[in-house]
Scaffold this motif. Sequence first.
Motif, PDB file in Angstrom:
ATOM      1  N   GLY A   1      30.219  45.650 -20.367  1.00  0.00           N
ATOM      2  CA  GLY A   1      31.520  45.786 -19.719  1.00  0.00           C
ATOM      3  C   GLY A   1      32.460  46.680 -20.499  1.00  0.00           C
ATOM      4  N   ALA A   2      32.456  46.537 -21.828  1.00  0.00           N
ATOM      5  CA  ALA A   2      33.341  47.338 -22.676  1.00  0.00           C
ATOM      6  C   ALA A   2      32.957  48.815 -22.646  1.00  0.00           C
ATOM      7  CB  ALA A   2      33.300  46.816 -24.106  1.00  0.00           C
ATOM      8  N   GLU A   3      31.669  49.087 -22.644  1.00  0.00           N
ATOM      9  CA  GLU A   3      31.213  50.481 -22.566  1.00  0.00           C
ATOM     10  C   GLU A   3      31.691  51.137 -21.271  1.00  0.00           C
ATOM     11  OE1 GLU A   3      27.033  50.004 -23.032  1.00  0.00           O
ATOM     12  OE2 GLU A   3      27.126  49.819 -25.218  1.00  0.00           O
ATOM     13  N   GLU A   4      31.589  50.404 -20.169  1.00  0.00           N
ATOM     14  CA  GLU A   4      32.047  50.930 -18.881  1.00  0.00           C
ATOM     15  C   GLU A   4      33.567  51.100 -18.879  1.00  0.00           C
ATOM     16  OE1 GLU A   4      31.287  51.990 -14.681  1.00  0.00           O
ATOM     17  OE2 GLU A   4      30.208  52.054 -16.598  1.00  0.00           O
ATOM     18  N   PHE A   5      34.259  50.138 -19.473  1.00  0.00           N
ATOM     19  CA  PHE A   5      35.716  50.185 -19.544  1.00  0.00           C
ATOM     20  C   PHE A   5      36.182  51.410 -20.327  1.00  0.00           C
ATOM     21  CE2 PHE A   5      39.764  48.555 -21.549  1.00  0.00           C
ATOM     22  CZ  PHE A   5      40.517  48.498 -20.375  1.00  0.00           C
ATOM     23  N   VAL A   6      35.583  51.649 -21.470  1.00  0.00           N
ATOM     24  CA  VAL A   6      35.947  52.804 -22.303  1.00  0.00           C
ATOM     25  C   VAL A   6      35.696  54.108 -21.545  1.00  0.00           C
ATOM     26  CG1 VAL A   6      35.312  54.114 -24.369  1.00  0.00           C
ATOM     27  CG2 VAL A   6      35.639  51.642 -24.520  1.00  0.00           C
ATOM     28  N   LYS A   7      34.573  54.163 -20.837  1.00  0.00           N
ATOM     29  CA  LYS A   7      34.253  55.354 -20.060  1.00  0.00           C
ATOM     30  C   LYS A   7      35.286  55.584 -18.957  1.00  0.00           C
ATOM     31  CE  LYS A   7      30.844  55.390 -17.041  1.00  0.00           C
ATOM     32  NZ  LYS A   7      29.458  55.383 -16.475  1.00  0.00           N
ATOM     33  N   LEU A   8      35.626  54.520 -18.248  1.00  0.00           N
ATOM     34  CA  LEU A   8      36.622  54.624 -17.172  1.00  0.00           C
ATOM     35  C   LEU A   8      37.991  55.018 -17.712  1.00  0.00           C
ATOM     36  CD1 LEU A   8      35.570  51.410 -15.225  1.00  0.00           C
ATOM     37  CD2 LEU A   8      35.449  53.735 -14.303  1.00  0.00           C
ATOM     38  N   MET A   9      38.315  54.569 -18.911  1.00  0.00           N
ATOM     39  CA  MET A   9      39.595  54.879 -19.554  1.00  0.00           C
ATOM     40  C   MET A   9      39.623  56.278 -20.152  1.00  0.00           C
ATOM     41  SD  MET A   9      41.874  52.203 -19.611  1.00  0.00           S
ATOM     42  CE  MET A   9      42.748  52.261 -21.175  1.00  0.00           C
ATOM     43  N   GLY A  10      38.489  56.979 -20.132  1.00  0.00           N
ATOM     44  CA  GLY A  10      38.425  58.284 -20.771  1.00  0.00           C
ATOM     45  C   GLY A  10      38.558  58.198 -22.279  1.00  0.00           C
ATOM     46  N   GLU A  11      38.155  57.040 -22.832  1.00  0.00           N
ATOM     47  CA  GLU A  11      38.167  56.783 -24.279  1.00  0.00           C
ATOM     48  C   GLU A  11      39.569  56.773 -24.888  1.00  0.00           C
ATOM     49  OE1 GLU A  11      35.458  59.343 -26.335  1.00  0.00           O
ATOM     50  OE2 GLU A  11      33.776  58.873 -25.008  1.00  0.00           O
ATOM     51  N   ALA A  12      40.592  56.620 -24.058  1.00  0.00           N
ATOM     52  CA  ALA A  12      41.965  56.628 -24.590  1.00  0.00           C
ATOM     53  C   ALA A  12      42.910  55.906 -23.640  1.00  0.00           C
ATOM     54  CB  ALA A  12      42.446  58.064 -24.797  1.00  0.00           C
ATOM     55  N   GLY A  13      43.981  55.330 -24.220  1.00  0.00           N
ATOM     56  CA  GLY A  13      45.021  54.732 -23.408  1.00  0.00           C
ATOM     57  C   GLY A  13      45.362  53.312 -23.811  1.00  0.00           C
ATOM     58  N   LYS A  14      46.487  52.837 -23.303  1.00  0.00           N
ATOM     59  CA  LYS A  14      46.950  51.487 -23.594  1.00  0.00           C
ATOM     60  C   LYS A  14      46.285  50.492 -22.626  1.00  0.00           C
ATOM     61  CE  LYS A  14      51.445  52.994 -25.364  1.00  0.00           C
ATOM     62  NZ  LYS A  14      52.919  52.897 -25.243  1.00  0.00           N
ATOM     63  N   TYR A  15      45.869  49.353 -23.188  1.00  0.00           N
ATOM     64  CA  TYR A  15      45.202  48.358 -22.346  1.00  0.00           C
ATOM     65  C   TYR A  15      45.576  46.948 -22.781  1.00  0.00           C
ATOM     66  CZ  TYR A  15      41.776  47.214 -26.008  1.00  0.00           C
ATOM     67  OH  TYR A  15      41.175  46.776 -27.166  1.00  0.00           O
ATOM     68  N   ALA A  16      45.312  46.005 -21.890  1.00  0.00           N
ATOM     69  CA  ALA A  16      45.525  44.589 -22.175  1.00  0.00           C
ATOM     70  C   ALA A  16      44.207  43.847 -22.023  1.00  0.00           C
ATOM     71  CB  ALA A  16      46.564  44.004 -21.234  1.00  0.00           C
ATOM     72  N   GLU A  17      44.084  42.751 -22.750  1.00  0.00           N
ATOM     73  CA  GLU A  17      42.909  41.890 -22.621  1.00  0.00           C
ATOM     74  C   GLU A  17      43.352  40.495 -22.183  1.00  0.00           C
ATOM     75  OE1 GLU A  17      39.172  40.006 -25.208  1.00  0.00           O
ATOM     76  OE2 GLU A  17      40.775  41.112 -26.228  1.00  0.00           O
ATOM     77  N   LEU A  18      42.693  39.960 -21.157  1.00  0.00           N
ATOM     78  CA  LEU A  18      42.936  38.592 -20.709  1.00  0.00           C
ATOM     79  C   LEU A  18      41.811  37.708 -21.230  1.00  0.00           C
ATOM     80  CD1 LEU A  18      44.085  39.132 -17.005  1.00  0.00           C
ATOM     81  CD2 LEU A  18      45.487  38.915 -19.075  1.00  0.00           C
ATOM     82  N   LEU A  19      42.193  36.692 -21.991  1.00  0.00           N
ATOM     83  CA  LEU A  19      41.239  35.797 -22.636  1.00  0.00           C
ATOM     84  C   LEU A  19      41.028  34.524 -21.830  1.00  0.00           C
ATOM     85  CD1 LEU A  19      42.771  36.008 -26.213  1.00  0.00           C
ATOM     86  CD2 LEU A  19      40.705  37.187 -25.455  1.00  0.00           C
ATOM     87  N   GLY A  20      39.843  33.914 -21.999  1.00  0.00           N
ATOM     88  CA  GLY A  20      39.561  32.632 -21.373  1.00  0.00           C
ATOM     89  C   GLY A  20      40.088  31.474 -22.211  1.00  0.00           C
ATOM     90  N   ARG A  21      39.621  30.257 -21.889  1.00  0.00           N
ATOM     91  CA  ARG A  21      40.066  29.053 -22.584  1.00  0.00           C
ATOM     92  C   ARG A  21      39.602  29.066 -24.036  1.00  0.00           C
ATOM     93  NH1 ARG A  21      37.427  24.921 -21.231  1.00  0.00           N
ATOM     94  NH2 ARG A  21      38.889  23.367 -21.953  1.00  0.00           N
ATOM     95  N   GLU A  22      40.496  28.710 -24.935  1.00  0.00           N
ATOM     96  CA  GLU A  22      40.199  28.724 -26.360  1.00  0.00           C
ATOM     97  C   GLU A  22      39.048  27.795 -26.713  1.00  0.00           C
ATOM     98  OE1 GLU A  22      42.487  27.995 -30.644  1.00  0.00           O
ATOM     99  OE2 GLU A  22      43.620  27.972 -28.770  1.00  0.00           O
ATOM    100  N   ALA A  23      38.931  26.657 -26.025  1.00  0.00           N
ATOM    101  CA  ALA A  23      37.893  25.676 -26.339  1.00  0.00           C
ATOM    102  C   ALA A  23      36.513  26.111 -25.855  1.00  0.00           C
ATOM    103  CB  ALA A  23      38.247  24.321 -25.719  1.00  0.00           C
ATOM    104  N   ASP A  24      36.462  27.152 -25.057  1.00  0.00           N
ATOM    105  CA  ASP A  24      35.205  27.637 -24.489  1.00  0.00           C
ATOM    106  C   ASP A  24      34.645  28.734 -25.403  1.00  0.00           C
ATOM    107  OD1 ASP A  24      33.138  28.769 -23.000  1.00  0.00           O
ATOM    108  OD2 ASP A  24      34.203  28.592 -21.102  1.00  0.00           O
ATOM    109  N   THR A  25      33.476  28.496 -25.982  1.00  0.00           N
ATOM    110  CA  THR A  25      32.893  29.469 -26.902  1.00  0.00           C
ATOM    111  C   THR A  25      32.653  30.820 -26.226  1.00  0.00           C
ATOM    112  OG1 THR A  25      30.685  28.596 -26.415  1.00  0.00           O
ATOM    113  CG2 THR A  25      31.796  27.754 -28.370  1.00  0.00           C
ATOM    114  N   ASN A  26      32.410  30.815 -24.926  1.00  0.00           N
ATOM    115  CA  ASN A  26      32.164  32.075 -24.215  1.00  0.00           C
ATOM    116  C   ASN A  26      33.362  33.011 -24.299  1.00  0.00           C
ATOM    117  OD1 ASN A  26      29.629  31.223 -23.477  1.00  0.00           O
ATOM    118  ND2 ASN A  26      30.194  30.663 -21.389  1.00  0.00           N
ATOM    119  N   ALA A  27      34.562  32.447 -24.304  1.00  0.00           N
ATOM    120  CA  ALA A  27      35.771  33.274 -24.372  1.00  0.00           C
ATOM    121  C   ALA A  27      35.775  34.103 -25.647  1.00  0.00           C
ATOM    122  CB  ALA A  27      37.019  32.395 -24.281  1.00  0.00           C
TER     123      ALA A  27
END
Length: 313
Positions: free
Chosen positions: A139-165
């Motif tokens: 997902g990150a590789e695709e995201f970086v490609k779509l962003m043109g390897e530059a720009g401001k972004y935000a990350e939305l995190l899952g539940r802290e108690a969930d190891t997957n997050a």
Amino acid sequence: MKLTRRLMISALGLAMTVAMPSFAAAEGTIAIITPSHDNPFFKAEAVGAEARAKELGYDTVVMVHDDDPNKQLELFNTAIGQGVKAIILDNAGADATVAAVQAAKDAGIPSFLIDREIKESGIAVSQIVSNNYQGAQLGAEEFVKLMGEAGKYAELLGREADTNAGIRSSGYHDIIDQYPDMEMVAQQTANWSQTEAYTVMETILQANPDIKGVISGNDTMAMGAWAALEAAGRTDVIVVGFDGSNDVRDSIKAGGIKATVLQPAYRQAQLAVEQADAYLKNGSTGVDEKQLMDCILINAENADKLETFALAE
């Protein structure tokens, strides 16, 4: 991230058959316990597990813990009291779940975990999870490609108690942080919730009107973020999710959200039931406790092949 003693399992796409839960007598019953079915990912798990259990000749009892460890423990006690043969579980917390799974083991009832691991080994018979780190890197590789390897972004995190997050966030950053022109301006939890993600995205957008992208820990939050962006007239913002839901598939096909990462919830749940059946009949699953299923990138090129957390051949 080091992954040891893991069985790599390819993601198999299977068609989903709807089956309504039945609360039957305890003899020959498998309990299926997941978070709320309001999230289609967890519903797919329950439906997949129930369908496979019935195919193998078991009755089922389907219950939801709503990500509440206390409720989860109550459901385990109910299942133990009913004398179920096995428990299929997507758990309510890596630490909090250990006691419930141990209680079932002490009662002679094996547990087979899906989607989320617990912090202890040797208590559950199986822990079958998506390769969240590998998927997050996709997902990150695709995201970086779509962003043109530059720009401001935000990350939305899952539940802290969930190891997957945490695993997904690490996977994202191990790729994104290699690009010095990618600037994270906000990192906030929305607890896997679409409603929370909408509100969080509104706040982030107000503070960072020049934001270019959003990478989300799951599809539900991605949908909430996209709804907030649409409402603000910011459909130019690049959004990438994680799960492979039908909602995000439809958004991708409509030109909205740009990509997601499929984790095969339906097949994962069926595999847990198959391993429970093998264990009950033979005393062994024949595989390691901890197992990983690889994830698949979904974008405009293959979104039309995605259906209910499975990719058609």
